[in-house]
Design an enzyme around this catalytic site. Structure first.
Site, PDB file in Angstrom:
ATOM      1  N   SER A 105     187.675  81.749  58.084  1.00 18.59           N
ATOM      2  CA  SER A 105     187.572  82.255  56.712  1.00 18.59           C
ATOM      3  C   SER A 105     188.280  83.592  56.631  1.00 18.59           C
ATOM      4  O   SER A 105     188.293  84.359  57.612  1.00 18.59           O
ATOM      5  CB  SER A 105     186.111  82.435  56.316  1.00 18.59           C
ATOM      6  OG  SER A 105     185.996  83.141  55.085  1.00 18.59           O
ATOM      7  N   TYR A 133     177.885  85.187  57.709  1.00 19.21           N
ATOM      8  CA  TYR A 133     179.018  84.263  57.625  1.00 19.21           C
ATOM      9  C   TYR A 133     180.292  84.928  58.146  1.00 19.21           C
ATOM     10  O   TYR A 133     181.006  84.370  58.989  1.00 19.21           O
ATOM     11  CB  TYR A 133     179.200  83.826  56.175  1.00 19.21           C
ATOM     12  CG  TYR A 133     180.316  82.837  55.945  1.00 19.21           C
ATOM     13  CD1 TYR A 133     180.148  81.490  56.251  1.00 19.21           C
ATOM     14  CD2 TYR A 133     181.528  83.239  55.392  1.00 19.21           C
ATOM     15  CE1 TYR A 133     181.161  80.582  56.028  1.00 19.21           C
ATOM     16  CE2 TYR A 133     182.545  82.339  55.165  1.00 19.21           C
ATOM     17  CZ  TYR A 133     182.361  81.001  55.482  1.00 19.21           C
ATOM     18  OH  TYR A 133     183.373  80.096  55.259  1.00 19.21           O
TER      19      TYR A 133
END
Length: 265
Positions: free
Chosen positions: A142, A155
């Site tokens: 990401s 995350y």
């Protein structure tokens, strides 16, 4: 250059294949001639792909947090389907919360899937690929791994760890002909993205997309210079390139596919 048939004769393992980016990766690899072992914790989506691409896709349930299960599935695949040429780590979860309010179990669950899962799958694949002297591993991370995001500490940290693990693995197996790269998407039209919008009370997808594209200075978020959020296929195309011979001299690379959202900070 035509990509038709460029992966013919190769076997790929894809995790998180049941929907979103994982599903798009399976489709992209199959369209290029690969056979794919499509895995997911909830296997229904992977099974639908197996029905559609009966000659090219085999579906199996897989919990990437279970190292024993991962090792067993990879061993079974090599015994029944053939040597593994490609592994793509897509399985991931998002538990959003301010860091000071983040529950221990949410932190642990996020790392179990996003980091431990990448370790389990990559280790099992790399061992075998290195013995044969060829192979390609791609981890879908990401852009949050490279720039701070409010409410996404677990995350972002888990994805940053997955990126660095993949690079370190790539360094160790490069001399054995195995390439390891990462693809780092930004906002992408997936169920995970829609769940984030829903959690923030946003029920108008068009309005939510517009806000992502425009950015939010109050939350320290830049917009997207290209003026659109990604579709899963945009990420899958990057993965398909990196596992192909067109990328034969690319390893230890982190390819951002975010429309310029992070300004490559």
């Amino acid at each position: 250059m035509s990509t038709e048939g460029e992966l013919t004769g190769r076997l790929a393992l894809v995790t998180g294949a049941g929907r979103g980016i994982g599903e798009a990766v399976v489709r992209a690899l199959v369209e290029r001639g690969a056979c794919v072992l499509a895995t997911d914790l909830m296997p229904q989506g992977a099974e639908r792909l197996a029905e559609r691409y009966a000659d090219h896709v085999t579906a199996r349930p897989l919990d990437v947090t279970d190292a024993t299960a991962v090792e067993a599935l990879v061993a079974e695949a090599e015994d029944t389907l053939g040597p593994l040429d490609i592994a793509v780590n897509v399985a991931g979860i998002l538990r959003s919360s301010p860091a000071v309010d983040l529950a221990d179990e949410d932190w642990a669950a996020t790392f179990a899937v996003n980091t431990d899962g990448v370790f389990h799958v990559s280790r099992a694949a790399a061992r075998r690929m290195a013995e044969r002297g060829s192979g390609s591993i791609v981890t879908v991370a990401s852009n949050a791994a490279g720039i701070p995001r409010a409410g996404m500490s677990a995350y972002a940290a888990s994805k940053a760890a997955a990126v660095m693990f993949t690079k370190c693995l790539g360094l160790e197996v490069a001399a054995r002909g195995v390439r390891c790269n990462t693809v780092s998407p930004g906002s992408t039209r997936t169920e995970m993205q829609r769940a984030m919008w829903a959690a923030s009370g946003e029920d108008d997808e068009a309005a939510a997309v517009r806000r992502v594209v425009e950015g939010d200075p109050a939350a320290y978020r830049t917009g997207i210079p290209l003026g659109r959020i990604a579709e899963p296929a945009d990420i899958a195309e990057a993965v398909a390139f990196l596992v192909s011979d067109r990328a034969r001299h690319i390893t230890l690379h982190d390819l951002y596919v975010d429309g310029g959202a992070t300004l490559r900070a």
